[in-house]
Design a protein around this motif. Structure first.
Motif, short mmCIF file in Angstrom:
data_model
loop_
_atom_site.label_atom_id
_atom_site.label_comp_id
_atom_site.label_asym_id
_atom_site.label_seq_id
_atom_site.Cartn_x
_atom_site.Cartn_y
_atom_site.Cartn_z
N GLN A 35 2.43 3.16 2.92
CA GLN A 35 3.75 2.60 3.60
C GLN A 35 4.85 3.72 3.18
O GLN A 35 5.65 4.08 4.19
CB GLN A 35 4.18 1.35 3.36
CG GLN A 35 3.06 0.10 4.05
CD GLN A 35 3.39 0.30 5.41
OE1 GLN A 35 4.41 0.11 6.00
NE2 GLN A 35 2.30 0.29 6.18
N MET B 43 14.17 0.15 3.77
CA MET B 43 13.75 -0.25 5.01
C MET B 43 12.32 -0.88 5.18
O MET B 43 12.03 -1.58 5.94
CB MET B 43 14.00 0.91 5.96
CG MET B 43 15.24 1.49 5.99
SD MET B 43 16.52 0.26 6.76
CE MET B 43 15.76 0.14 8.37
N ILE B 44 11.38 -0.18 4.34
CA ILE B 44 10.12 -0.37 4.77
C ILE B 44 9.12 -0.97 3.54
O ILE B 44 8.50 -2.11 4.00
CB ILE B 44 9.27 1.13 4.68
CG1 ILE B 44 10.07 2.16 5.76
CG2 ILE B 44 7.83 0.88 5.08
CD1 ILE B 44 10.03 1.30 7.15
N PRO C 234 11.28 -4.91 1.87
CA PRO C 234 11.40 -5.87 2.78
C PRO C 234 9.87 -6.62 2.79
O PRO C 234 9.64 -7.76 2.77
CB PRO C 234 11.71 -5.38 4.21
CG PRO C 234 12.42 -4.15 3.77
CD PRO C 234 11.80 -3.43 2.69
N GLN C 235 8.63 -5.64 2.79
CA GLN C 235 7.34 -6.19 2.79
C GLN C 235 7.24 -6.87 1.52
O GLN C 235 6.41 -7.77 1.46
CB GLN C 235 6.48 -5.10 3.12
CG GLN C 235 6.44 -4.36 4.49
CD GLN C 235 5.55 -3.46 4.56
OE1 GLN C 235 4.27 -3.71 4.54
NE2 GLN C 235 5.84 -2.40 5.12
N HIS D 214 6.19 -5.02 9.33
CA HIS D 214 7.00 -5.92 9.53
C HIS D 214 7.93 -5.54 10.84
O HIS D 214 8.99 -6.46 10.84
CB HIS D 214 7.75 -6.33 7.99
CG HIS D 214 8.34 -4.69 7.62
ND1 HIS D 214 7.58 -3.75 7.60
CD2 HIS D 214 9.82 -4.52 7.22
CE1 HIS D 214 8.55 -2.66 7.23
NE2 HIS D 214 9.84 -3.40 7.10
N ARG E 11 8.63 -10.24 0.99
CA ARG E 11 7.87 -11.08 1.95
C ARG E 11 6.61 -11.61 1.13
O ARG E 11 6.54 -13.09 1.16
CB ARG E 11 7.14 -10.38 3.16
CG ARG E 11 6.71 -11.58 4.22
CD ARG E 11 6.54 -10.88 5.46
NE ARG E 11 7.88 -10.67 6.10
CZ ARG E 11 7.99 -10.25 7.42
NH1 ARG E 11 6.61 -10.12 8.11
NH2 ARG E 11 8.86 -9.78 8.00
N PHE F 81 4.49 0.26 10.33
CA PHE F 81 5.25 -0.86 9.42
C PHE F 81 4.91 -2.14 10.09
O PHE F 81 5.54 -2.45 11.01
CB PHE F 81 6.54 -0.32 9.45
CG PHE F 81 7.03 1.39 9.06
CD1 PHE F 81 6.17 1.76 7.86
CD2 PHE F 81 7.97 1.96 9.69
CE1 PHE F 81 6.50 2.97 7.51
CE2 PHE F 81 8.07 3.32 9.42
CZ PHE F 81 7.40 3.92 8.32
N ALA G 60 6.54 6.36 5.64
CA ALA G 60 8.16 6.67 5.64
C ALA G 60 8.90 7.85 5.06
O ALA G 60 9.53 8.65 6.05
CB ALA G 60 8.69 5.75 4.86
N HIS H 130 0.96 -1.09 0.03
CA HIS H 130 0.01 0.08 0.01
C HIS H 130 0.98 1.23 0.03
O HIS H 130 1.95 1.17 0.72
CB HIS H 130 -0.89 -0.04 0.99
CG HIS H 130 -1.98 0.91 1.26
ND1 HIS H 130 -1.89 2.34 1.65
CD2 HIS H 130 -3.26 0.75 0.78
CE1 HIS H 130 -3.05 3.04 1.59
NE2 HIS H 130 -3.65 2.25 0.76
#
Lengths: 251, 247
Positions: free
Chosen positions: A128, A145-146, A149-150, B98, A153, B96, A132, A125
């Motif tokens: 996010q 960083m934000i 990584p998501q 995660h 996953r 966040f 940041a 989304h």
């Protein structure tokens, strides 16, 4: 029936090819696959960032790269890169075909991985990234960083699938010509099958592939399932109002 | 720890278009340091876009915006540095997922303000205790209720020690019984003298806390003034009809 068993499942020949398969072939297949995957992941994420970039000089080359390498047959690309680079005199790893096989598979894999990364990153989304950025993080930090990584996953199952594909595609590297000690599973099975006029060694090689790929496939399915159903959140709402009032008074 | 300075905001001739659609049609607005301004108006009136322009999440088509005495719309403005002084809280929390609650707060302290990990954790602990969620430091956001998540989001923004806070319909996504906890934190913040720009549908909050209420409709500021004045004797027909729908 006996002919069939003898042609495909000759125990004697299978036993004979097994030490080479496991000792040499399996190791080389795994080295090829893991190294190529490492290249594919590293380069793939870079291409993915270019794919989602709004700058056309990043976007277009990335798009062309992905379309080309996903559109061409793997064996053709392996030939073009694996023979082309050494022929052009680009031989940073010497004359051996092995590293060029890794590079070829890595570059092809990168095109697929880039698309997977892109879809993963874009599935996050935009709030996010905004959150940041609103905290003062620069774009690259926010992505690193934000968002990424998501995104990774979410696409981890697809990435694992891609690894399975690369494991299988390592069987094509033989077209570049491999030294005896560099042969991977397929080449070892194929060599002996041709020598003895019996397909059992090749079947043995096939079984070793399956031992790697089938469990991984089930692992992917399991991961996929878990991601889709998600973990069940446990929410305990405490009476917020009073806590705040007293904390507020202290502050 | 640095002392926090409170900033005012000045918006001059602000226009914003998305393609053919002009969402902001010339906004002039001056907010004093420490002032609490609530922006109300029907959906699509441009109030969120105005708010999001104040930290350049939306880049204005024309016009200028000053935070304190710095023009953020000027060419060479350091957007990241600026944003670290402007706190923002979103309707959808945007924690966040995660990261743990604590990490949600420390990540920008370390990456943007350059605090050591230990220092960042101290700040996070202090801010979490202010919003009554010390016990949740090691939880993941998805294990928190919406109200708790929003309180963490406020703590995260406050940890950066902003000179102004922007709130974008922060209670709209919450179940009614969780709204109060969030609003109480905001009330407390207002009492401490924070400059706050609050886009909200909570008329009760606007009435109780705002120094000034700004009513927007179709991309312009139609009317503004102290809440009592605006809510009790609205001058424009548009505000009258809006209030009759929401009150």
């Amino acid at each position: 029936m006996n002919d069939f068993i003898n042609m495909f499942f000759n125990i004697e020949l299978i036993t004979k090819v097994l030490p080479d398969l496991v000792g040499v072939g399996l190791m080389n297949t795994l080295i090829l696959a893991v190294s190529a995957t490492a290249i594919a992941l590293a380069f793939g994420i870079v291409i993915a960032m270019a794919l989602i970039s709004r700058h056309r000089w990043l976007n277009w080359p990335a798009r062309i790269y992905v379309d080309l390498l996903r559109g061409l047959p793997v064996i053709l690309t392996i030939f073009l890169i694996g023979q082309g680079l050494p022929y052009m005199g680009v031989q940073p790893f010497g004359p051996s075909a092995y590293p060029y096989g890794i590079i070829s598979l890595g570059l092809i894999g990168a095109a697929y991985m880039a698309e997977i990364f892109r879809s993963g990153i874009q599935s996050i989304h935009h709030g996010q990234l905004e959150a940041a950025r609103a905290l003062g993080m620069p774009y690259t930090t926010s992505m690193a960083m934000i968002v990424v990584p998501q995104g990774i996953r979410n696409v981890f199952p697809a990435l694992t699938n891609q690894f399975i594909g690369i494991v299988k595609d390592t069987s094509l590297v033989y077209v570049l010509g491999l030294a005896v000690g560099e042969r991977e599973l397929y080449r070892i099975g194929q060599d002996m099958s041709q020598r003895v006029g019996n397909l059992s060694p090749l079947v043995a090689a096939g079984i070793v592939y399956l031992i790697i790929t089938v469990p991984l496939t089930y692992y992917v399915n399991w991961l996929d399932n878990r991601l889709r159903t998600g973990r069940v959140p446990v929410i305990v709402e405490e009476p917020a109002t009073k806590a705040i009032a007293s904390e507020g008074a202290k502050a | 720890m640095t002392t926090t300075t409170t900033f005012g905001v000045r918006v001059e001739g602000l226009h914003k278009s998305f393609g053919q659609n002009e969402v902001l049609k010339g906004i002039d607005l001056k907010i004093e340091p420490g002032e609490v301004v609530c922006i109300i108006g029907p959906s699509g009136s441009g109030k969120s876009t105005l708010l999001r322009s104040m930290n350049l999440l939306e880049v204005p088509t024309s016009g200028s915006i000053y935070i304190g005495d710095r023009e953020i719309t000027a060419g060479g403005a350091d957007i990241n540095e600026l944003r670290s002084h402007v706190g923002m809280v979103f309707q959808s929390f945007n924690l966040f997922p995660h990261m743990t609650v604590e990490r949600n707060i420390t990540v920008s302290l370390e990456r943007v303000k350059g605090l050591s990990s230990a220092k960042a954790k101290d700040v996070a602990a202090a801010r979490l205790s202010e919003v009554g969620l010390s016990s949740k430091a090691s939880s993941r956001p998805f294990n928190l209720s919406g109200g708790q998540q929003q309180r963490v989001a406020i703590a995260r923004a406050l940890a950066m020690e902003p000179g102004i806070m922007l709130f974008d319909e922060v209670t709209s996504a919450l179940d009614p019984e969780l709204v109060k906890g969030v609003l109480n934190i905001m009330i407390d913040l207002a009492k401490r003298g924070m400059t706050m720009v609050v886009v909200t549908h909570e008329m009760g909050f606007a009435r109780q806390v705002a120094d000034r209420v700004v009513f927007m409709d179709r991309g312009v500021i139609v009317e503004q003034g102290p809440p009592d004045e605006l809510f009790i004797s609205p001058r424009s027909e548009r505000l009258r009809s809006f209030l009759s729908e929401v009150l």
